[in-house]
Design a protein around this motif. Structure first.
Motif: not given
Length: 158
Positions: A94, A96, A98-99, A105, A125-127, A129, A142, A147
């Motif tokens: 997963k 993230s 969130k930013n 999304h 939920d902001g993630e 997979t 990551e 992003e």
């Protein structure tokens, strides 16, 4: 003004996809675009949130960057597949997001899926997979380069 941008974008898209410059087909395209613009205008009136088309180079820069990522990832995945199976390290993780703004999304998840060797499995939920043929691909996500590109592309400039 955003309706004019949508009209121009849809017209270019129609001509590129059809490939024909004949009066009958152009008239079908014009009618189709007019219907889409009427629906778009009505939707803007209902939800009070017009969808703007980026008018800067950000979209073109992002698409060029993404195309480069797709090509380099394709070469890398080909080497992985044709090479020894020991180099494959399938991973599920997963990441993230969130930013990233909520309206971006899906663009982020689709960009991951377009890149060979990675697949967006779930967005919740902001993630997101992600399944990857190699753990290094998830590590690269990551690190946040994609992003940051999405964030700069989808900033709330109007």
């Amino acid at each position: 003004m955003h309706i004019v941008k949508w009209a121009a974008l849809l017209t270019v898209f129609w001509v590129l996809l059809s490939g024909y410059i004949q009066p009958l087909l152009l008239s079908f395209g014009a009618v189709s675009i007019a219907v889409v613009l009427v629906v778009l205008k009505r939707m803007d009136a209902v939800d009070q949130e017009p969808k703007h088309v980026s008018s800067g180079f950000q979209m073109f820069r992002y698409l060029a960057w993404l195309a480069g990522q797709v090509v380099s990832s394709s070469i890398h995945v080909t080497k992985l597949i044709w090479g020894s199976p020991d180099k494959l390290s399938p991973s599920l993780a997963k990441v993230s997001i969130k930013n990233v703004t909520p309206k971006a999304h899906v663009l982020y998840a689709n960009s991951i899926t377009l890149t060979p060797g990675t697949l967006s499995v779930d967005l919740k939920d902001g993630e997101v997979t992600v399944h990857a043929l190699e753990k290094a691909s998830i590590d690269q996500l990551e690190q946040g380069d994609m992003e940051r590109k999405i964030i700069s592309l989808w900033s709330d400039k109007k």
